[in-house]
Structure formats: C-alpha cells, structure tokens
Scaffold this motif. Structure first.
Motif, PDB file in Angstrom:
ATOM      1  N   ALA A   1      -1.254   5.156  15.935  1.00 27.40           N
ATOM      2  CA  ALA A   1      -0.394   6.066  15.169  1.00 27.40           C
ATOM      3  C   ALA A   1      -1.149   6.842  14.093  1.00 27.40           C
ATOM      4  O   ALA A   1      -2.136   6.348  13.536  1.00 27.40           O
ATOM      5  N   PRO A   2      -0.654   8.047  13.798  1.00 24.32           N
ATOM      6  CA  PRO A   2      -1.201   8.778  12.649  1.00 24.32           C
ATOM      7  C   PRO A   2      -0.973   7.933  11.397  1.00 24.32           C
ATOM      8  O   PRO A   2       0.105   7.353  11.239  1.00 24.32           O
ATOM      9  N   CYS A   3      -1.979   7.828  10.535  1.00 21.73           N
ATOM     10  CA  CYS A   3      -1.860   6.908   9.395  1.00 21.73           C
ATOM     11  C   CYS A   3      -2.623   7.442   8.189  1.00 21.73           C
ATOM     12  O   CYS A   3      -3.201   8.530   8.249  1.00 21.73           O
ATOM     13  N   SER A   4      -2.625   6.654   7.131  1.00 20.97           N
ATOM     14  CA  SER A   4      -3.269   7.120   5.895  1.00 20.97           C
ATOM     15  C   SER A   4      -4.784   6.878   5.902  1.00 20.97           C
ATOM     16  O   SER A   4      -5.455   7.174   4.910  1.00 20.97           O
TER      17      SER A   4
ATOM     18  N   ASP B   1       2.692   9.476   0.613  1.00 26.27           N
ATOM     19  CA  ASP B   1       2.338   9.772   2.011  1.00 26.27           C
ATOM     20  C   ASP B   1       2.469   8.526   2.881  1.00 26.27           C
ATOM     21  O   ASP B   1       2.877   8.605   4.041  1.00 26.27           O
ATOM     22  N   VAL B   2       2.097   7.374   2.320  1.00 25.27           N
ATOM     23  CA  VAL B   2       2.202   6.113   3.068  1.00 25.27           C
ATOM     24  C   VAL B   2       3.658   5.899   3.485  1.00 25.27           C
ATOM     25  O   VAL B   2       3.944   5.539   4.631  1.00 25.27           O
ATOM     26  N   GLU B   3       4.575   6.151   2.551  1.00 19.02           N
ATOM     27  CA  GLU B   3       5.995   5.942   2.858  1.00 19.02           C
ATOM     28  C   GLU B   3       6.488   6.937   3.918  1.00 19.02           C
ATOM     29  O   GLU B   3       7.248   6.573   4.817  1.00 19.02           O
ATOM     30  N   ALA B   4       6.028   8.194   3.803  1.00 20.64           N
ATOM     31  CA  ALA B   4       6.426   9.200   4.799  1.00 20.64           C
ATOM     32  C   ALA B   4       5.850   8.835   6.174  1.00 20.64           C
ATOM     33  O   ALA B   4       6.545   8.935   7.205  1.00 20.64           O
ATOM     34  N   LEU B   5       4.596   8.394   6.182  1.00 21.82           N
ATOM     35  CA  LEU B   5       3.973   8.014   7.451  1.00 21.82           C
ATOM     36  C   LEU B   5       4.675   6.800   8.059  1.00 21.82           C
ATOM     37  O   LEU B   5       4.874   6.728   9.271  1.00 21.82           O
ATOM     38  N   SER B   6       5.088   5.870   7.206  1.00 24.04           N
ATOM     39  CA  SER B   6       5.789   4.684   7.684  1.00 24.04           C
ATOM     40  C   SER B   6       7.078   5.077   8.417  1.00 24.04           C
ATOM     41  O   SER B   6       7.398   4.525   9.474  1.00 24.04           O
TER      42      SER B   6
ATOM     43  N   GLU C   1       2.725   0.588   6.759  1.00 21.63           N
ATOM     44  CA  GLU C   1       2.365   1.303   7.991  1.00 21.63           C
ATOM     45  C   GLU C   1       2.039   0.335   9.130  1.00 21.63           C
ATOM     46  O   GLU C   1       1.767   0.778  10.247  1.00 21.63           O
ATOM     47  N   ASN C   2       2.055  -0.930   8.833  1.00 23.42           N
ATOM     48  CA  ASN C   2       1.644  -1.914   9.833  1.00 23.42           C
ATOM     49  C   ASN C   2       2.738  -2.954  10.081  1.00 23.42           C
ATOM     50  O   ASN C   2       3.606  -2.735  10.924  1.00 23.42           O
TER      51      ASN C   2
END
Lengths: 305, 179
Positions: free
Chosen positions: A181-184, A203-208, A239-240
């Motif tokens: 997945a796209p991640c930070s 950004d971490v929260e948006a990516l999650s 994210e994990n």
C-alpha cells in the motif's frame, strides 16, 4: 541520536511511542545496504553469482534464495544489471512476493505495482505463466513499471491504471492479491531523508483511511481460499496493525503467521488507546535494526474457502 | 491505445521472421497482438493474459501487456532487444570479449580486436545481434566487413557498427523504451 531527526519533532514524539531506542535511530541514520534479486526468468542464481563474484562481495539474504546483499560500487554498471539478469531490490521488500505462495497458472493482482520489483519477482515465481494484473494509479509511475516488465522479460503481466479501490467490483476473481500500500515511507528514510521531512501525523491518518478502503477492496476481489498479502514500508501502527484490524473486524478474514529466518519486533495490539484484534500478533513488523534492512510491515491474510 | 489481433498478412510476416530464427513454436505457446500507435507494435504475452485483456476490458484502458517484441513494416519485423533475447537468440550473432561488451553497452562500436566469434550464417552488411561470451544479446549492430576479413583488420578498426544497445536503458533515465 542523529541531529537530522530533530528536524521533525512531531516524528520524534510519535516514534518515542513506537521505538525510541538509540539502536533504532542509529540504524535509521545509516545508509541501506545494497541488495539485488536474480531474475529467474533469464538466468540461474548460481550462474549470476559466479559472474559477479569476481568483482563484488555477495552475501546471501536468508529469507530469499535468489536475493543477495552486495558490497562494492558499480553493480548497476554491470552487464548483468543492464541485461535484466538482476533487479536491484531492498531485502525486506522481497518478503511479500515470497510469502504470497503463487503457483504458475494462478490469477494475481498487484494493486499498487510500480516500480515493479515485486511484480517481476512474482512473475519469476510463476515461471512466466498464468497472469498478473499489475496496477498503479499514477500514469507517471506506469512508465517505469512497463520498462521493468519489458526489461525483465515478463510475458505474463498486464498493466492497468486504476485507483486500487476499483478492483473491489471484481468479486472473488483473483487467487492471490498483493497490496503493497501507499504509505508514509518511514522505512525509506534510510534511503532518503526527504521522507523524514515529509512525514506528518495528519498524512498518516489520511493514508490509514485510504489503506482501509484498499484492503477491503482487495479482500472483495480475492477468491475464497485465496491469500492476500498486505505490506507497507512504514512503521506507524495506524497504517499497519490498525488496517489489518479493520479488515478482521469487518470480514471473515484470518491472519497466518509468517515463518521466515529473520528477526522482527512484536506487532502492536494497542496503540494510543485503540485496541486491535489479537490476531495481528501474527503479522511481521520489521524494524531497521532487526536485520539491518528498511523498516517493513507484512500481513498474510487468508479468505475462508 | 487500441489493440487488435494480427491480420493474415501480418501473421505471415511474423511467421516468416520467427521461422528464420527457428522460433516458430512461440506462435503456439504464446499470444501475439498488435498495438497501433505511430508504429505497428507487436506484443507477446501468455494466453491467460490475452484472455484477461478482453475479459477485464470494461472501464480499463489498455496500457501494456507482456513484452513488446518488435515493430512490423509491410514485409519485415524489426525485433526489440527483448524480442531478440527471447526469439532470435540462436542466429546472426557476433560474440564479443568482455572489454568490447562494456564499450558496446556504453554506445560504442565493436572493434575488430573485441570480436570473439560469430554464427556461421553472418555476412558483410548484415544486421547482427551482438552477444557477450555467455550468449546474452547486448544489442543490434551492422557488420562492416565479412567475418573472414575481420581477423585481418587492424585492432582499432570497426567490425560492427552499433545500431542500438541495452545501455540505452541507463542513458535514458532508466526508462526502457523497448528499443
């Protein structure tokens, strides 16, 4: 601790809750070891090793038979690299394709495929048979993906350009799905400090949120009895473990323990007040100091038959 | 990009090219198709991938599938390097020494002193596949002299003119434009 990390205090504060050890920061500030994988579609491991051993010091990667750490400059100037007999690939990023357990005539979906390291690795494991749909959402990244598919000689790959969530409409279609997945990109800080400067909790929260939608789409597209491998090159629990927990809470998915000869950290079962499904303990959380590689997270998910 | 099957005449041209390189069996084991762009690009993929192109076509544009093996003119197939690697690896080769191999990959011609050997069917002015001692195709060149004359040339004289080599990948931002 290296001064460079002081440049992003938000990162430092957060990572004191994930891994605040001096060993972690020590490895995070060291450059990554170079590694490559032999392209089994074009050559054999022992042949390539023999060809390169005169000029380079090679060390076998314990978890990938055809993977090697390499010391010495100029590996990308060799005919072996130019001819596509080897592919430069970070050692921990060889794990997802390795545990996907592909067979030659399967239908595979690689949801976020560029630049194609894992796609071409899967293609080699399938002995250039069956089919792999290699998808990426960005047109600019497809060029390099197509270049690598061509250079590695993969005739069983079809490239598509879609938002990964689109594949949710193909119900029970694929035998195996890889969602890298796209991640930070925290794991990539060892490659480039730019990723440290770019890191933001927002950004971490948006990516999650995006990763949760992607994993749900991937699970829908997976055949019953199929395997979905979810991976990121970051270490943020949102994210994990949280993404895997989201899937486990909303579907009948299960997680299989990954058994490979490498060191790892215990996955988080709770973080910042959120409790996760206990089965996330079976995921693989690799911190840079564990094996002197990039930080990585991998989950092997099973869909009940 | 639109894809289509080969027309009868195109299939004949491709079959002749493959037969010349004793690679006709690929017509059975793999699927060939044309992508009309500015040129007539020939691609090769597995049967399963081709089926999937047609099956999963709604809402998904064709971007790429398999490998581009060459381009077709009215009578000839011009192989890409990857096409040559797979399909044309057993004829029309000239083998070079390691030093000549690296120079060729950096875009230079092959000098007479770098030539190791050649396939028996090559002639002066032929377009040949330049290979290293392991038989890996490094690129395509034009033989400037007959093979018999090469051994009599001065060491610094050109034996094979570089037309295209795989080093292009490095020289062009690592984007391998299917040369």
């Amino acid at each position: 601790m290296n001064e460079i990390f002081q440049s992003n205090m938000e990162f430092l504060r957060k990572y004191s809750e994930i891994d605040g050890t001096s060993e972690f920061y020590n490895y995070m500030s060291q450059p990554l070891r170079q590694s490559f994988r032999v392209n089994l579609l074009k050559s054999k491991t022992d042949v390539v090793v023999e060809r390169l051993s005169d000029e380079f010091q090679l060390e076998k990667i314990p978890w990938t038979e055809e993977g090697f750490f390499v010391e010495g400059d100029g590996i990308t100037n060799t005919p072996e690299f130019v001819l596509g007999l080897i592919f430069m690939q970070e050692a921990s990023s060889m794990i997802p394709a390795r545990i996907l357990d592909v067979k030659p005539d399967m239908h595979i979906l690689d949801m976020a495929a560029s630049p194609g390291a894992k796609t071409t690795q899967i293609s080699a494991y399938m002995m250039n048979r069956g089919c792999i749909v290699a998808n990426d959402v960005k047109y600019s990244r497809l060029n390099i993906l197509a270049s690598n598919v061509q250079k590695m000689g993969c005739v069983n790959v079809r490239i598509t350009m879609k938002d990964g969530r689109y594949f949710g409409k193909f119900r029970d279609k694929f035998d195996r799905i890889l969602l890298d997945a796209p991640c930070s990109n925290v794991g990539m800080i060892r490659k480039n400090y730019r990723y440290l400067k770019l890191w933001r909790q927002r950004d971490v929260e948006a990516l999650s949120r995006l990763q949760k939608e992607l994993i749900m789409a991937a699970y829908k597209a997976l055949k019953p009895g199929g395997i979905l491998v979810y991976s990121t090159c970051t270490l943020d629990p949102e994210e994990n473990e949280e993404v895997v927990d989201h899937l486990l809470s909303n579907t009948d998915a299960d997680v299989e323990r990954i058994k490979l000869p490498l060191k790892s950290h215990k996955p988080f079962t709770e973080f910042r007040g959120k409790c996760y499904d206990k089965r996330v303990k079976r995921c693989l959380r690799i911190h840079p100091q564990d094996n002197n590689t990039e930080g990585f997270f991998i989950a092997k998910i099973l869909k009940s038959p | 990009m639109e894809i289509r099957e080969l027309k009868q005449k195109e299939l004949k041209v491709l079959r002749n090219a493959l037969r010349y390189f004793r690679a006709e069996s690929f017509l059975r084991t793999h699927r060939f198709f044309i992508v009309d762009n500015k040129r007539k690009n020939i691609f090769m993929c597995t049967h399963e991938i081709y089926e999937m192109i047609t099956e999963l076509s709604s809402g998904i544009d064709f971007m790429w599938a398999g490998i581009k093996i060459g381009e077709m003119s009215s009578r000839k197939v011009r192989f890409t390097l990857e096409g040559a690697y797979y399909l044309a690896g057993k004829r029309n080769r000239i083998f070079v020494k390691p030093k000549g191999e690296m120079l060729f990959l950096y875009g230079r011609d092959v000098l007479a002193s770098s030539v190791l050997s050649w396939d028996k069917d090559v002639k002066e002015n032929d377009v040949v596949f330049v290979a290293n001692k392991h038989g890996d195709i490094l690129g395509i060149g034009r033989l400037t002299h007959s093979p018999e004359r090469i051994s009599n040339l001065e060491p610094h004289e050109t034996a094979v003119k570089n037309l295209v080599d795989r080093g292009e990948y490095l020289r062009k931002n690592r984007l391998y434009d299917a040369f």
